[in-house]
Design a protein around this motif. Structure first.
Motif, PDB file in Angstrom:
ATOM      1  N   ASP A 165      64.171  31.587  44.660  1.00  0.00           N
ATOM      2  CA  ASP A 165      65.049  30.876  43.725  1.00  0.00           C
ATOM      3  C   ASP A 165      66.456  30.667  44.272  1.00  0.00           C
ATOM      4  O   ASP A 165      67.376  30.300  43.527  1.00  0.00           O
ATOM      5  CB  ASP A 165      65.119  31.596  42.379  1.00  0.00           C
ATOM      6  N   ASP A 189      65.019  29.630  32.263  1.00  0.00           N
ATOM      7  CA  ASP A 189      64.623  30.927  32.812  1.00  0.00           C
ATOM      8  C   ASP A 189      64.983  31.023  34.292  1.00  0.00           C
ATOM      9  O   ASP A 189      65.334  32.107  34.787  1.00  0.00           O
ATOM     10  CB  ASP A 189      63.121  31.143  32.631  1.00  0.00           C
ATOM     11  N   TYR A 190      64.883  29.902  35.002  1.00  0.00           N
ATOM     12  CA  TYR A 190      65.214  29.885  36.432  1.00  0.00           C
ATOM     13  C   TYR A 190      66.673  29.507  36.689  1.00  0.00           C
ATOM     14  O   TYR A 190      67.070  29.311  37.839  1.00  0.00           O
ATOM     15  CB  TYR A 190      64.298  28.918  37.171  1.00  0.00           C
ATOM     16  N   VAL A 192      60.442  27.413  43.559  1.00  0.00           N
ATOM     17  CA  VAL A 192      61.212  28.263  42.649  1.00  0.00           C
ATOM     18  C   VAL A 192      60.234  29.237  41.981  1.00  0.00           C
ATOM     19  O   VAL A 192      59.188  28.856  41.498  1.00  0.00           O
ATOM     20  CB  VAL A 192      61.938  27.411  41.595  1.00  0.00           C
ATOM     21  N   GLY A 193      60.630  30.487  41.943  1.00  0.00           N
ATOM     22  CA  GLY A 193      59.720  31.519  41.475  1.00  0.00           C
ATOM     23  C   GLY A 193      59.337  32.413  42.631  1.00  0.00           C
ATOM     24  O   GLY A 193      59.210  33.628  42.481  1.00  0.00           O
TER      25      GLY A 193
END
Length: 445
Positions: A200, A272-273, A196-197
């Motif tokens: 995502d 945030d994700y 993730v990042g």
């Protein structure tokens, strides 16, 4: 009166903690009075009522793994000691005298510190926070929370050296494992797992946990879980190097300030994700993310890997082997079973493997004996009495099963140290449930 518990117990039961058994009460770390235990009037009324509710039946005394292994902790004597101290100092408090050390003009001598007089410090650190004492108590006493309050007092008042190395690692490295040579993504090399990042587009986050990501023995279990998720067609990813410790070791060792820092950082990262659903391999992470992060606004759907894999088997998303001629005994992790009531998922997985024979230990499910690794004790030396993990390992060996399986990296670590590489009388394998399932499927294919 020795019969006072007849009146106090029903009241204590009415006001017992509701919700998840494994969740600790949140405190305001900015207010010293919320964690300091300098005198009897620093206890909550519920903690004081516990002593008057106690029937002195001895159930907690008989269930406590620390006491059974020869350590100085007795859950019964702890709360009875608090009651006796209240009866001794209570009349003075009612007369308006100060009971805190160094306060007031009372001619009465200053009270001695509670730790060292009321309870031995070694007794406080012997607790594995397994919850066995509270599970069997007929009067709804909550000894574990009182012990954690004592630990908070010692840690946040800089009154102890116990656990300081672990807390320093958490503060500096964001994980409790000193000297590990691994990065958080080393286990995932060549497995083509989304991070993730970088990508995502996932449906569920695999929260690996510090032990699953950084300890060599647990690599295989983590890889097996990831393999099962992939085989089920689940679209998942990991946080990789951005994942920090969930904070469970810090909170159970009394470092509430450090726990809250880690929790706040993780919750913000997950938000945030836009993470909504999480699967984790560690019951301690599971309990923290599911039951304690909501105290700080972190509301996520959290499942343990045994629960998710059992669900996939039920939906026929996993192809199972035709036969596996092996006998196993399953150890219930305290933070998955007793604290969160998840006993059946792992057993459903084992029972779904054709030819596998499940042999239960005498102490199983809510009566299971702790492995000795909870409450931060995985990172503390066990110098008093017998090793709790050794006691549980002997119970597993008595079943004459070919293999011990569990669903917790802490338990896996503790039992591996007892198995000694499977030599001599300890010729028994130790595996995670997912490892056994992955091995079975690979053998079939």
């Amino acid at each position: 009166s020795k019969h006072l518990h007849i009146l106090a117990s029903p009241v204590n039961t009415v006001f017992k903690k509701t919700g998840a058994k494994g969740a600790l009460k949140n405190i305001d770390i900015a207010q010293p009075e919320s964690y300091k235990l300098l005198s009897i009037d620093d206890f909550t009324w519920k903690q004081l009522l516990d002593g008057f509710s106690c029937t002195v039946c001895g159930r907690c005394y008989a269930a406590c793994p620390a006491r059974l292994s020869g350590k100085p902790l007795s859950p019964r004597e702890l709360i009875l000691g608090i009651k006796d101290h209240l009866l001794e100092t209570g009349p003075g408090l009612l007369d308006g005298k100060k009971s805190r050390v160094g306060e007031g003009d009372s001619p009465e001598p200053a009270s001695t510190p509670l730790v060292g007089s009321l309870i031995d410090e070694d007794a406080l650190w012997a607790c594995t926070t397994c919850g066995a004492c509270q599970e069997v108590c007929p009067a709804s006493n909550e000894q574990m929370n009182t012990i954690i309050n004592f630990r908070r007092h010692l840690q946040m008042g800089a009154l102890t050296k116990t656990g300081q190395d672990t807390l320093k690692n958490l503060r500096v490295r964001m994980n409790p494992w000193r000297g590990t040579v691994y990065a958080r993504t080393d286990w995932a090399e060549e497995m083509d797992i989304k991070i993730v990042g970088e990508d995502d587009d996932i449906d569920i986050l695999f929260w690996v946990g510090c032990t699953g990501a950084l300890e060599d023995r647990c690599f295989k279990a983590t890889q097996a879980i990831a393999a099962m998720l992939k085989a089920s067609g689940i679209n998942f990813g990991i946080l990789g190097e951005e994942e920090m410790c969930c904070g469970d070791p810090a909170r159970r060792l009394g470092g509430e300030h450090l726990y809250q820092m880690l929790a706040a950082g993780n919750i913000q990262l997950l938000k945030d994700y836009n993470i909504r659903k999480i699967v984790t391999a560690c019951p301690h992470c599971y309990n923290t993310l599911k039951n304690e992060y909501p105290q700080f606004g972190g509301d996520f759907e959290v499942v343990h890997h045994t629960e998710l894999i059992a669900e996939q088997i039920q939906k026929k998303k996993l192809e199972l082997p035709t036969d596996r001629n092996i006998s196993v005994t399953y150890h219930d992790p305290c933070y998955l079973g007793r604290h969160n009531g998840s006993y059946q998922a792992a057993r459903q997985i084992l029972e779904s493997i054709p030819g596998l024979k499940l042999v239960e230990m005498e102490k199983n499910r809510k009566d299971s004996l702790c492995c000795g690794g909870g409450g931060g004790r995985l990172w503390l030396e066990e110098n008093i009495g017998r090793r709790i993990s050794g006691m549980r390992f002997e119970q597993a060996v008595e079943t004459k099963a070919d293999m011990i399986v569990t669903g917790c990296p802490y338990c896996l670590q503790m039992f591996e140290s007892e198995a000694g590489g499977g030599e001599g009388d300890n010729r028994v394998m130790v595996k995670d449930v997912a490892e056994l399932l992955a091995d079975s499927i690979q053998k079939e294919s």
